[in-house]
Motif scaffolding. Structure first.
Motif, mmCIF file in Angstrom:
data_model
loop_
_atom_site.group_PDB
_atom_site.id
_atom_site.type_symbol
_atom_site.label_atom_id
_atom_site.label_comp_id
_atom_site.label_asym_id
_atom_site.label_seq_id
_atom_site.Cartn_x
_atom_site.Cartn_y
_atom_site.Cartn_z
ATOM 1 N N PRO A 69 40.350 -22.772 -2.063
ATOM 2 C CA PRO A 69 39.338 -23.828 -2.222
ATOM 3 C C PRO A 69 39.073 -24.578 -0.932
ATOM 4 C CG PRO A 69 40.834 -23.835 -4.097
ATOM 5 C CD PRO A 69 41.407 -22.866 -3.093
ATOM 6 N N ARG A 70 40.125 -24.806 -0.138
ATOM 7 C CA ARG A 70 39.941 -25.528 1.128
ATOM 8 C C ARG A 70 39.021 -24.774 2.071
ATOM 9 N NH1 ARG A 70 44.902 -27.731 4.967
ATOM 10 N NH2 ARG A 70 43.587 -28.749 6.561
ATOM 11 N N THR A 71 39.189 -23.434 2.115
ATOM 12 C CA THR A 71 38.321 -22.626 2.971
ATOM 13 C C THR A 71 36.891 -22.672 2.479
ATOM 14 O OG1 THR A 71 40.116 -21.118 3.583
ATOM 15 C CG2 THR A 71 37.869 -20.285 3.807
ATOM 16 N N TYR A 72 36.722 -22.585 1.149
ATOM 17 C CA TYR A 72 35.358 -22.622 0.633
ATOM 18 C C TYR A 72 34.704 -23.973 0.893
ATOM 19 C CZ TYR A 72 31.213 -22.383 -2.119
ATOM 20 O OH TYR A 72 29.894 -22.413 -2.483
ATOM 21 N N TYR A 73 35.445 -25.056 0.726
ATOM 22 C CA TYR A 73 34.890 -26.382 1.002
ATOM 23 C C TYR A 73 34.398 -26.436 2.455
ATOM 24 C CZ TYR A 73 37.373 -27.762 -3.273
ATOM 25 O OH TYR A 73 37.832 -27.852 -4.555
ATOM 26 N N ALA A 74 35.175 -25.830 3.353
ATOM 27 C CA ALA A 74 34.793 -25.821 4.769
ATOM 28 C C ALA A 74 33.503 -25.038 4.973
ATOM 29 C CB ALA A 74 35.919 -25.223 5.616
ATOM 30 N N TYR A 75 33.295 -23.970 4.188
ATOM 31 C CA TYR A 75 32.041 -23.219 4.253
ATOM 32 C C TYR A 75 30.863 -24.127 3.909
ATOM 33 C CZ TYR A 75 34.627 -18.736 4.204
ATOM 34 O OH TYR A 75 35.437 -17.683 4.499
ATOM 35 N N GLU A 76 30.966 -24.816 2.776
ATOM 36 C CA GLU A 76 29.839 -25.630 2.300
ATOM 37 C C GLU A 76 29.582 -26.839 3.198
ATOM 38 O OE1 GLU A 76 29.338 -26.939 -1.627
ATOM 39 O OE2 GLU A 76 29.167 -24.926 -2.487
ATOM 40 N N GLU A 77 30.624 -27.330 3.849
ATOM 41 C CA GLU A 77 30.445 -28.487 4.722
ATOM 42 C C GLU A 77 29.977 -28.087 6.114
ATOM 43 O OE1 GLU A 77 30.573 -31.619 3.778
ATOM 44 O OE2 GLU A 77 30.953 -30.881 1.748
ATOM 45 N N GLY A 78 29.922 -26.770 6.367
ATOM 46 C CA GLY A 78 29.488 -26.302 7.672
ATOM 47 C C GLY A 78 30.560 -26.376 8.731
ATOM 48 N N HIS A 79 31.825 -26.585 8.307
ATOM 49 C CA HIS A 79 32.924 -26.678 9.265
ATOM 50 C C HIS A 79 33.460 -25.301 9.653
ATOM 51 C CE1 HIS A 79 32.676 -30.887 8.725
ATOM 52 N NE2 HIS A 79 33.308 -30.953 7.560
ATOM 53 N N ARG A 80 33.150 -24.291 8.830
ATOM 54 C CA ARG A 80 33.562 -22.919 9.140
ATOM 55 C C ARG A 80 32.394 -21.989 8.868
ATOM 56 N NH1 ARG A 80 39.436 -21.129 6.960
ATOM 57 N NH2 ARG A 80 38.711 -19.286 8.071
ATOM 58 N N ALA A 81 32.223 -21.001 9.747
ATOM 59 C CA ALA A 81 31.154 -20.024 9.547
ATOM 60 C C ALA A 81 31.469 -19.162 8.333
ATOM 61 C CB ALA A 81 31.010 -19.149 10.790
ATOM 62 N N VAL A 82 30.450 -18.853 7.549
ATOM 63 C CA VAL A 82 30.639 -18.005 6.382
ATOM 64 C C VAL A 82 30.596 -16.552 6.837
ATOM 65 C CG1 VAL A 82 29.848 -17.477 4.058
ATOM 66 C CG2 VAL A 82 29.394 -19.731 5.035
ATOM 67 N N PRO A 83 31.675 -15.782 6.668
ATOM 68 C CA PRO A 83 31.679 -14.392 7.128
ATOM 69 C C PRO A 83 30.614 -13.565 6.414
ATOM 70 C CG PRO A 83 33.898 -15.137 6.567
ATOM 71 C CD PRO A 83 32.948 -16.176 6.045
#
Length: 218
Positions: A69-83
């Motif tokens: 969930p933490r990784t997905y939250y980062a996706y939606e917040e734009g903090h991590r690129a979505v592979p």
């Protein structure tokens, strides 16, 4: 315009007029392409909008993508690129349009391209009904969607072996028990008992999910 309200003479040559008209047409065409294909927002915003449209929670989306969930939250917040593989995986499992997830709206398709895709999907579904009568309709549609989305780089799209490969991707070993890998060999791990137990548990999980009765199809 002069003080008398008379327009000055147009000193442009015919070539200048043609060039100006061509540049204006190119500008208008470029704006039309931009309006048609440009992203409606950042990909993380489009991902959030897509999730909301499907009615999924962030926790459910994380489970679909196989991330925390933490990784997905980062996706939606734009903090991590979505592979990119994660986007393709999401499109396959939800039956979505890659362009909707990436650009925020489905990609326009020509009538001919849409008809070809429909015809291919019908052939694939008929093939699955004959060759895999026990396959669920949900899995048949997943195979058809995966087949439609995949770029086969010139390979014959309707070849039975190609369709079988997609069946194996969707159903893993359930309908092709001959592809079930052998269990991890303990001696290959040496002193790494923890590694062997981890891989053995994963192998057993696949067996339990694909063959819940403990019986493999012939």
């Amino acid at each position: 315009m002069s003080k008398l309200g008379i327009l000055p003479p147009d000193t442009r040559t015919p070539e200048d007029l043609l060039r100006g008209e061509r540049e204006e047409n190119e500008r208008i065409a470029g704006e039309a392409v931009q309006d048609r294909f440009a992203p409606e927002g950042a990909i993380h915003d489009n991902l959030r909008n897509y999730r909301v449209r499907l009615g999924f929670t962030k926790q459910q989306m994380a489970e679909i993508l196989g991330v925390t969930p933490r990784t997905y939250y980062a996706y939606e917040e734009g903090h991590r690129a979505v592979p990119t593989p994660a986007i393709a995986h999401l499109a396959i499992l939800t039956g979505g349009d890659l362009n909707e997830i990436i650009l925020g709206r489905p990609a326009p398709r020509s009538g001919r391209a849409a008809q070809v895709a429909i015809d291919e999907a019908i052939v694939v579904l008929r093939f699955l009904a004959v060759k895999y009568p026990d396959m669920s309709m949900e899995d048949r549609y997943k195979v058809a969607r995966l087949h439609a989305l995949e770029d086969l780089d010139g390979l014959p799209r309707m070849h039975p072996d190609i369709i079988r490969d997609f069946v194996k991707i969707v159903t893993r070993c359930k309908l092709h028990p001959e592809d079930l890998p052998a269990p991890p060999f303990h001696e290959d791990y040496g002193d790494d008992q923890e590694g062997w137990e981890r891989d053995m548990a994963e192998w057993q999980r696949i067996v339990d999910e694909d063959f819940p009765t403990g019986e493999k199809n012939d």
